[in-house]
Write a protein that holds these residues in place. Structure first.
Motif, PDB file in Angstrom:
ATOM      1  N   GLU A  89       0.827  -1.212   0.000  1.00 47.95           N
ATOM      2  CA  GLU A  89       0.000   0.000   0.000  1.00 47.95           C
ATOM      3  C   GLU A  89       0.854   1.252   0.000  1.00 47.95           C
ATOM      4  O   GLU A  89       0.454   2.280  -0.554  1.00 47.95           O
ATOM      5  CB  GLU A  89      -0.909   0.014   1.227  1.00 47.95           C
ATOM      6  CG  GLU A  89      -2.194  -0.765   1.065  1.00 47.95           C
ATOM      7  CD  GLU A  89      -3.174  -0.473   2.185  1.00 47.95           C
ATOM      8  OE1 GLU A  89      -4.220   0.133   1.912  1.00 47.95           O
ATOM      9  OE2 GLU A  89      -2.863  -0.854   3.339  1.00 47.95           O
ATOM     10  N   ASN A 135      -3.686   3.631  -1.880  1.00 49.30           N
ATOM     11  CA  ASN A 135      -5.028   3.713  -1.313  1.00 49.30           C
ATOM     12  C   ASN A 135      -5.499   5.168  -1.254  1.00 49.30           C
ATOM     13  O   ASN A 135      -5.003   5.952  -0.453  1.00 49.30           O
ATOM     14  CB  ASN A 135      -5.035   3.090   0.087  1.00 49.30           C
ATOM     15  CG  ASN A 135      -6.428   2.907   0.630  1.00 49.30           C
ATOM     16  OD1 ASN A 135      -7.372   3.565   0.194  1.00 49.30           O
ATOM     17  ND2 ASN A 135      -6.577   2.011   1.578  1.00 49.30           N
ATOM     18  N   SER A 136      -6.472   5.509  -2.069  1.00 43.90           N
ATOM     19  CA  SER A 136      -6.937   6.900  -2.126  1.00 43.90           C
ATOM     20  C   SER A 136      -7.713   7.302  -0.878  1.00 43.90           C
ATOM     21  O   SER A 136      -8.054   8.479  -0.702  1.00 43.90           O
ATOM     22  CB  SER A 136      -7.810   7.104  -3.371  1.00 43.90           C
ATOM     23  OG  SER A 136      -8.910   6.217  -3.348  1.00 43.90           O
ATOM     24  N   ALA A 137      -8.010   6.362   0.005  1.00 47.71           N
ATOM     25  CA  ALA A 137      -8.737   6.674   1.237  1.00 47.71           C
ATOM     26  C   ALA A 137      -7.847   7.327   2.293  1.00 47.71           C
ATOM     27  O   ALA A 137      -8.344   7.869   3.278  1.00 47.71           O
ATOM     28  CB  ALA A 137      -9.365   5.406   1.811  1.00 47.71           C
ATOM     29  N   PHE A 138      -6.546   7.266   2.123  1.00 48.66           N
ATOM     30  CA  PHE A 138      -5.648   7.890   3.100  1.00 48.66           C
ATOM     31  C   PHE A 138      -5.850   9.406   3.093  1.00 48.66           C
ATOM     32  O   PHE A 138      -5.860  10.039   2.046  1.00 48.66           O
ATOM     33  CB  PHE A 138      -4.190   7.564   2.797  1.00 48.66           C
ATOM     34  CG  PHE A 138      -3.807   6.137   3.068  1.00 48.66           C
ATOM     35  CD1 PHE A 138      -3.020   5.434   2.169  1.00 48.66           C
ATOM     36  CD2 PHE A 138      -4.217   5.496   4.233  1.00 48.66           C
ATOM     37  CE1 PHE A 138      -2.664   4.122   2.413  1.00 48.66           C
ATOM     38  CE2 PHE A 138      -3.861   4.184   4.486  1.00 48.66           C
ATOM     39  CZ  PHE A 138      -3.091   3.492   3.568  1.00 48.66           C
ATOM     40  N   GLN A 139      -6.015   9.960   4.299  1.00 46.59           N
ATOM     41  CA  GLN A 139      -6.272  11.394   4.449  1.00 46.59           C
ATOM     42  C   GLN A 139      -5.225  12.088   5.313  1.00 46.59           C
ATOM     43  O   GLN A 139      -5.030  13.284   5.203  1.00 46.59           O
ATOM     44  CB  GLN A 139      -7.644  11.605   5.101  1.00 46.59           C
ATOM     45  CG  GLN A 139      -8.814  11.101   4.293  1.00 46.59           C
ATOM     46  CD  GLN A 139      -9.169  12.024   3.148  1.00 46.59           C
ATOM     47  OE1 GLN A 139      -8.740  13.178   3.107  1.00 46.59           O
ATOM     48  NE2 GLN A 139      -9.931  11.524   2.205  1.00 46.59           N
ATOM     49  N   SER A 146      -4.601  15.888   4.212  1.00 47.31           N
ATOM     50  CA  SER A 146      -4.924  16.077   2.809  1.00 47.31           C
ATOM     51  C   SER A 146      -3.763  16.725   2.051  1.00 47.31           C
ATOM     52  O   SER A 146      -2.621  16.680   2.481  1.00 47.31           O
ATOM     53  CB  SER A 146      -6.210  16.898   2.692  1.00 47.31           C
ATOM     54  OG  SER A 146      -6.762  16.738   1.402  1.00 47.31           O
ATOM     55  N   LYS A 149      -2.161  14.516  -3.265  1.00 46.59           N
ATOM     56  CA  LYS A 149      -3.096  13.393  -3.280  1.00 46.59           C
ATOM     57  C   LYS A 149      -3.447  12.978  -4.707  1.00 46.59           C
ATOM     58  O   LYS A 149      -3.755  11.814  -4.952  1.00 46.59           O
ATOM     59  CB  LYS A 149      -4.366  13.750  -2.512  1.00 46.59           C
ATOM     60  CG  LYS A 149      -4.146  13.831  -1.009  1.00 46.59           C
ATOM     61  CD  LYS A 149      -5.469  13.888  -0.267  1.00 46.59           C
ATOM     62  CE  LYS A 149      -6.214  12.590  -0.382  1.00 46.59           C
ATOM     63  NZ  LYS A 149      -7.527  12.630   0.296  1.00 46.59           N
ATOM     64  N   SER A 196      -2.917   7.317   7.297  1.00 44.51           N
ATOM     65  CA  SER A 196      -4.111   6.669   7.824  1.00 44.51           C
ATOM     66  C   SER A 196      -5.353   7.243   7.171  1.00 44.51           C
ATOM     67  O   SER A 196      -5.328   8.325   6.590  1.00 44.51           O
ATOM     68  CB  SER A 196      -4.189   6.844   9.342  1.00 44.51           C
ATOM     69  OG  SER A 196      -4.573   8.164   9.677  1.00 44.51           O
ATOM     70  N   ARG A 197      -6.435   6.494   7.304  1.00 45.77           N
ATOM     71  CA  ARG A 197      -7.725   6.983   6.825  1.00 45.77           C
ATOM     72  C   ARG A 197      -8.274   8.040   7.768  1.00 45.77           C
ATOM     73  O   ARG A 197      -8.973   8.947   7.360  1.00 45.77           O
ATOM     74  CB  ARG A 197      -8.716   5.832   6.713  1.00 45.77           C
ATOM     75  CG  ARG A 197      -8.396   4.824   5.656  1.00 45.77           C
ATOM     76  CD  ARG A 197      -9.544   3.825   5.556  1.00 45.77           C
ATOM     77  NE  ARG A 197      -9.296   2.819   4.552  1.00 45.77           N
ATOM     78  CZ  ARG A 197      -8.659   1.687   4.792  1.00 45.77           C
ATOM     79  NH1 ARG A 197      -8.207   1.420   5.986  1.00 45.77           N
ATOM     80  NH2 ARG A 197      -8.472   0.821   3.822  1.00 45.77           N
ATOM     81  N   GLU A 218     -10.507   7.819  10.304  1.00 45.05           N
ATOM     82  CA  GLU A 218     -11.930   7.920  10.634  1.00 45.05           C
ATOM     83  C   GLU A 218     -12.112   8.214  12.121  1.00 45.05           C
ATOM     84  O   GLU A 218     -13.073   8.858  12.526  1.00 45.05           O
ATOM     85  CB  GLU A 218     -12.669   6.602  10.322  1.00 45.05           C
ATOM     86  CG  GLU A 218     -12.622   6.179   8.864  1.00 45.05           C
ATOM     87  CD  GLU A 218     -11.590   5.095   8.622  1.00 45.05           C
ATOM     88  OE1 GLU A 218     -11.731   4.399   7.621  1.00 45.05           O
ATOM     89  OE2 GLU A 218     -10.652   4.961   9.435  1.00 45.05           O
ATOM     90  N   SER A 267      -6.396   6.188  14.349  1.00 46.60           N
ATOM     91  CA  SER A 267      -6.622   5.184  13.317  1.00 46.60           C
ATOM     92  C   SER A 267      -5.336   4.433  13.021  1.00 46.60           C
ATOM     93  O   SER A 267      -4.241   4.945  13.182  1.00 46.60           O
ATOM     94  CB  SER A 267      -7.127   5.845  12.046  1.00 46.60           C
ATOM     95  OG  SER A 267      -8.384   6.431  12.236  1.00 46.60           O
TER      96      SER A 267
END
Lengths: 120, 113
Positions: B3, B27-31, B52, B67, B92-93, B95, B99
């Protein structure tokens, strides 16, 4: 940043004995703590995640009966390596995240200094 | 495929050089994106933390996140021998607080006096 301590910093034990490692958040409430293992010249391998007052969530391949994790308070988590064997010798590191001083939540994790375990 | 990809080095530079460390991810979910510095036989120390895309500067350190390209960088200006360490990118994501982090392999940096 927030401060996390670990104790002991190093420990040598005989094969078959159990070893307890403590991880403390010194200046914030750690709602979540993580335990990692690191081999020489490798990155960190997550072993388990623990939330205060709940059972730990172990990563695939990590034996929960061998690596007992307790997170009984918002400032303390312990990792007990039971019946340690030479292959358990490694560098164990905890990290913590939780409530910021003054309110709000940390997204980042703060790491302890690590514990070097040698099993003879 | 991992990843998070990070060149393990080793990277050796003279004192005073500008150092560029990079990671790519899939992984595009990483923020949330972090850089940690780890000295030998010590725990990782958080250097930079960004959310971001964008840039963040702290003293001699600048973190960049792109990103759209799934690419993050850490720049060290006027590098010093005390910067010699392993640098780990992590993301990390995000959430929830704390996380799970996904780490790169780490890049070993040596700054020569």
């Amino acid at each position: 940043g927030a401060v996390v301590s670990q104790h002991p910093s190093w420990v040598i034990c005989k094969s078959g004995t159990s070893v307890k490692i403590e991880c403390r958040s010194l200046d914030f409430q750690a709602t979540t703590m993580f335990w990692y293992r690191q081999f020489p010249k490798q990155s960190l391998m997550l072993m388990a995640t623990s939330n205060e007052g709940s059972k730990a969530t172990y990563e695939q391949g990590v034996e929960k009966d061998k690596f007992l994790i307790n997170h009984a308070s918002l400032t303390l988590s312990t990792l007990t390596v039971t019946s340690a064997h030479p292959e358990d010798s490694s560098f164990y590191i905890c990290s913590a995240s939780g409530v910021r001083r003054g309110g709000g939540l940390y997204n980042e994790q703060f790491f302890g200094p690590g514990t070097r375990l040698t099993v003879l | 495929q991992k990843e998070v990809e990070q060149d393990p080095g080793p990277l050796s530079v003279p004192e005073g050089a500008i150092v560029s460390l990079n990671c790519t991810y899939s992984n595009s979910a990483f923020q949330y994106f972090m850089w940690y510095r780890q000295y030998s036989r010590k725990g990782p120390e958080l250097l930079m933390y960004t959310y971001s895309s964008g840039n963040k500067e702290d003293g001699r350190f600048t973190a960049q996140v792109d990103k759209s390209s799934k690419y993050i960088s850490l720049f060290i200006r006027d590098s010093q021998p005390s910067d010699s360490a392993t640098y780990l990118c992590a993301m990390s994501r995000g959430e929830t607080s704390g996380s799970r982090l996904t780490f790169g392999e780490g890049t070993q940096l040596t700054v020569n006096p």
